[in-house]
Design an enzyme around this catalytic site. Structure first.
Site, PDB file in Angstrom:
ATOM      1  N   CYS B 175      -0.055 -10.186   7.920  1.00 30.41           N
ATOM      2  CA  CYS B 175      -0.769  -8.991   7.717  1.00 30.41           C
ATOM      3  C   CYS B 175      -2.175  -9.488   7.086  1.00 30.41           C
ATOM      4  O   CYS B 175      -3.044  -8.773   6.928  1.00 30.41           O
ATOM      5  CB  CYS B 175      -0.159  -7.824   6.922  1.00 30.41           C
ATOM      6  SG  CYS B 175       1.365  -7.294   7.742  1.00 30.41           S
ATOM      7  N   HIS B 313      -5.619  -2.542   1.411  1.00 27.06           N
ATOM      8  CA  HIS B 313      -4.711  -3.056   2.204  1.00 27.06           C
ATOM      9  C   HIS B 313      -3.485  -1.762   2.292  1.00 27.06           C
ATOM     10  O   HIS B 313      -2.987  -1.832   3.592  1.00 27.06           O
ATOM     11  CB  HIS B 313      -3.966  -4.415   1.726  1.00 27.06           C
ATOM     12  CG  HIS B 313      -3.037  -4.904   2.685  1.00 27.06           C
ATOM     13  ND1 HIS B 313      -3.136  -5.341   4.043  1.00 27.06           N
ATOM     14  CD2 HIS B 313      -1.528  -4.831   2.601  1.00 27.06           C
ATOM     15  CE1 HIS B 313      -1.961  -5.456   4.595  1.00 27.06           C
ATOM     16  NE2 HIS B 313      -1.096  -5.118   3.498  1.00 27.06           N
ATOM     17  N   GLU B 324      -0.992  -3.122  -5.418  1.00 26.69           N
ATOM     18  CA  GLU B 324      -2.374  -3.112  -5.041  1.00 26.69           C
ATOM     19  C   GLU B 324      -2.892  -2.337  -5.974  1.00 26.69           C
ATOM     20  O   GLU B 324      -4.197  -2.754  -6.593  1.00 26.69           O
ATOM     21  CB  GLU B 324      -2.871  -2.770  -3.644  1.00 26.69           C
ATOM     22  CG  GLU B 324      -4.119  -2.763  -3.234  1.00 26.69           C
ATOM     23  CD  GLU B 324      -4.638  -2.742  -1.872  1.00 26.69           C
ATOM     24  OE1 GLU B 324      -3.615  -2.311  -1.295  1.00 26.69           O
ATOM     25  OE2 GLU B 324      -5.796  -2.953  -1.397  1.00 26.69           O
ATOM     26  N   LYS B 345      -5.115   3.180   6.737  1.00 23.53           N
ATOM     27  CA  LYS B 345      -3.744   3.054   7.474  1.00 23.53           C
ATOM     28  C   LYS B 345      -3.118   4.292   7.539  1.00 23.53           C
ATOM     29  O   LYS B 345      -2.168   4.474   8.301  1.00 23.53           O
ATOM     30  CB  LYS B 345      -2.741   2.028   6.697  1.00 23.53           C
ATOM     31  CG  LYS B 345      -3.481   0.532   7.212  1.00 23.53           C
ATOM     32  CD  LYS B 345      -2.307  -0.385   6.376  1.00 23.53           C
ATOM     33  CE  LYS B 345      -2.556  -1.842   6.690  1.00 23.53           C
ATOM     34  NZ  LYS B 345      -3.892  -2.227   5.680  1.00 23.53           N
ATOM     35  N   HIS B 350      -0.334   0.830  10.521  1.00 27.66           N
ATOM     36  CA  HIS B 350      -0.375  -0.595  10.009  1.00 27.66           C
ATOM     37  C   HIS B 350      -0.234  -1.521  11.342  1.00 27.66           C
ATOM     38  O   HIS B 350       0.934  -1.535  11.832  1.00 27.66           O
ATOM     39  CB  HIS B 350       0.715  -0.985   9.021  1.00 27.66           C
ATOM     40  CG  HIS B 350       0.613  -2.359   8.287  1.00 27.66           C
ATOM     41  ND1 HIS B 350      -0.642  -3.048   8.567  1.00 27.66           N
ATOM     42  CD2 HIS B 350       1.572  -3.129   7.682  1.00 27.66           C
ATOM     43  CE1 HIS B 350      -0.262  -4.332   7.747  1.00 27.66           C
ATOM     44  NE2 HIS B 350       0.945  -4.168   7.481  1.00 27.66           N
ATOM     45  N   PHE B 409       2.850 -11.262   4.216  1.00 25.58           N
ATOM     46  CA  PHE B 409       4.208 -12.082   3.852  1.00 25.58           C
ATOM     47  C   PHE B 409       3.854 -13.357   3.172  1.00 25.58           C
ATOM     48  O   PHE B 409       2.797 -14.150   3.516  1.00 25.58           O
ATOM     49  CB  PHE B 409       5.041 -12.482   4.853  1.00 25.58           C
ATOM     50  CG  PHE B 409       5.794 -10.897   5.560  1.00 25.58           C
ATOM     51  CD1 PHE B 409       6.083 -10.187   4.669  1.00 25.58           C
ATOM     52  CD2 PHE B 409       6.133 -11.139   6.808  1.00 25.58           C
ATOM     53  CE1 PHE B 409       7.009  -9.059   5.114  1.00 25.58           C
ATOM     54  CE2 PHE B 409       6.757  -9.864   7.220  1.00 25.58           C
ATOM     55  CZ  PHE B 409       7.277  -8.933   6.421  1.00 25.58           C
TER      56      PHE B 409
END
Lengths: 123, 423
Positions: B175, B313, B324, B345, B350, B409
């Site tokens: 991502c 994010h 975050e 998002k 997402h 990831f």
């Protein structure tokens, strides 16, 4: 033998987005065994895959029309056509068989022989 | 000689909230969601029932012959047969960029234009082709099975179709992929290697692309499209999948100006880091992301107090959003800075590797059209977000400096700093 019900389902699954007359001819061929319908299916599938297809239907062109020189048919187009025909008619062609086919008539005849269970001779 | 200034001079969108710039901008301002009920596996009741869907396209068929797209795009068969569904979306997004940036297709073929992409490939088509290979015992192998399915499919197809002769690469940092692609594209221009870089991201919306994330309980089980994606809310329970494609053009400012192209924003710098923590889960303290933000701000020579908006994010997962929030507190709250923060998002879902480029393009719109997208669906902010300014509605104020965060990831974190264009 493919049943009419199977043919109708295959037309839905595998001919989505193709011109409707190809599915109609396919089902008609499975139901009645009319080889003129088979010709329309094979050439309709080929025409759909050609990068720059002629304006008129391939079925209306002379059988001697050359696949590569006259129609610009490349190996990917041939393989796409082959795969779909194999799926529709439950046949298997060898890796190099279509490499020997050079015209529309030879192409249709090659599939006809496979579908009828005859052994295609070298063309 | 000073490094060239790098600007965003074209954008393109095929997204759940719109398939052109004006529609996307309107959706962001009005907080209009692109998420709706979605049958991942028709006929099967699944615990995940919503997705950010792509409207006006139909790519459900496994064969491209069954796909449909808006008539304004002319897509040839020889191109289609090598594309996954999101490849079709990407071509349409790039066509928008070419028009928007006042380029011609021929302009892309000079050696000064490169292409960086991000895509996870097409698990759906890959499954189909691998099934064919197994069922036929190796006799039936579709010629385009590889190039239409693996993670490089976008760069393969786009580079060939547009005749790109500059730098071409694909990024696979999950991502964070397309944010990283933008970062390295920025470097290509500032180092003088390329004059402009086309950056593209895309993902399929399918059972195979999205549903596998349910294995790690990362997807929202909330069946309500209007409330399933709710970043930073204490009741969030996972992300909502989406896809499509987004594209933008990064360019030497002088090159863009000489052509009369629109300039949406200037990119000042970027930073990246890794958590060094887990393959799939964010560092709970957000140390990696804080490090990436710190590096991006330093590279851009910008103080935290001067950032006017953070596009987070935050995907709406319990662990990721809290991580975050901690990182944002470290960088901003700790020094008394309180920039508005939102995660778009909530509206889009997402889009995995495509998220970074889509949201960077959203930031470019916010900078040039002077608004800050609100934190949609936020009802009860997680107490872990204490000290963060999470505006519930869109703000009619133009930020001058924007920070864009992405994480993926393996703990990859990438942050970009953009500034309103000031000639």
């Amino acid at each position: 033998m493919i049943t009419t019900a199977e043919a109708k389902q295959r037309a839905v699954d595998q001919l989505a987005g193709f011109p409707a007359d190809i599915a109609d001819c396919y089902i008609a061929f499975v139901e009645g065994g009319d080889f003129s319908r088979l010709r329309q299916v094979i050439l309709g599938v080929l025409q759909f895959h050609l990068a720059k297809p002629p304006e008129q239907p391939l079925a209306g062109l002379p059988g001697s029309t050359r696949l590569v020189e006259d129609l610009g048919c490349d190996s990917l187009t041939m393989v796409d056509t082959l795969f779909l025909a194999e799926s529709l008619f439950d046949i298997r062609l060898g890796d190099d068989e279509l490499a020997r086919v050079t015209t529309l008539d030879e192409l249709v005849e090659h599939f006809r022989l496979h579908i009828t269970g005859s052994t295609p001779t070298s063309t | 000689m000073a490094n060239p200034r790098v600007v965003i001079s074209g954008v393109g969108f095929i997204t759940s909230i719109g398939n052109d710039r004006a529609t996307v901008s309107g959706s962001l301002r009005e907080l209009k969601s692109g998420i709706e009920r979605f049958d991942f596996l028709p006929g099967v009741e699944l615990p995940i029932a919503v997705a950010g869907t792509i409207k006006d396209f139909d790519t459900r068929a496994l064969h491209w012959a069954g796909w449909r797209w808006p008539a304004e795009y002319s897509i040839t068969k020889d191109l289609l047969r090598g594309l996954p569904p999101h490849g079709l979306h990407a071509i349409c997004a790039v066509e928008q960029v070419i028009r928007d940036a006042r380029l011609t297709v021929a302009d892309l073929t000079d050696e000064d234009t490169g292409l960086f992409c991000g895509s996870a490939g097409s698990p759906r088509l890959m499954r189909h082709y691998l099934n064919q290979i197994h069922e036929s015992r190796g006799e039936r192998i579709a010629p385009m099975a590889v190039v239409s399915t693996i993670a490089g499919t976008l760069n393969f197809n786009l580079a060939a179709h547009y005749g790109i002769r500059g730098a071409v690469a694909g990024f696979v940092s999950a991502c964070a992929s397309t944010t990283q692609a933008i970062g390295y594209a920025f470097d290509e221009i500032t180092l003088g290697r390329q004059r402009r870089m086309l950056v593209v991201g895309g993902e399929d919306v399918s059972f195979e692309s999205t549903y596998a994330f349910h294995g790690m309980r990362a997807l929202s089980r909330n069946p309500d499209p209007a409330r399933a994606s709710r970043p930073f809310d204490q009741d969030r329970d996972g992300f909502v999948g989406t896809g499509g494609a987004a594209a933008l053009l990064l360019e030497d400012a002088e090159s863009a100006r000489s052509r009369g192209a629109p300039i949406y924003a200037e990119m000042l710098g970027w930073g990246q880091s890794a958590d060094g923590h887990s393959v799939a889960s964010s560092d709970p303290d957000g140390r990696g992301l804080a490090s990436a933000m710190r590096r991006a701000l330093a590279a851009a020579h910008v103080a935290p107090a001067n950032i006017g908006y953070v596009n987070a994010h935050a995907t709406s997962t319990p662990v990721g959003d809290e991580s975050e929030a901690r990182a944002l507190q470290t960088i901003f709250t700790a020094v008394g800075a309180h920039p508005p923060v939102s995660s778009t998002k909530a509206l889009t879902g997402h889009s995995l590797s495509m998220a970074g480029i889509m949201e960077t393009a959203f930031c470019a719109l916010a900078l040039t059209e002077e608004f800050i997208p609100g934190a949609a669906n936020l009802e009860n902010p997680d107490p872990a977000c204490a000290g963060l300014d999470l505006p519930r509605t869109t703000l009619a104020q133009g930020p001058r400096l924007v920070l864009k965060n992405s994480s993926g990831f393996g703990g990859s974190n990438v942050c970009l700093v953009l500034r309103r264009w000031e000639p």
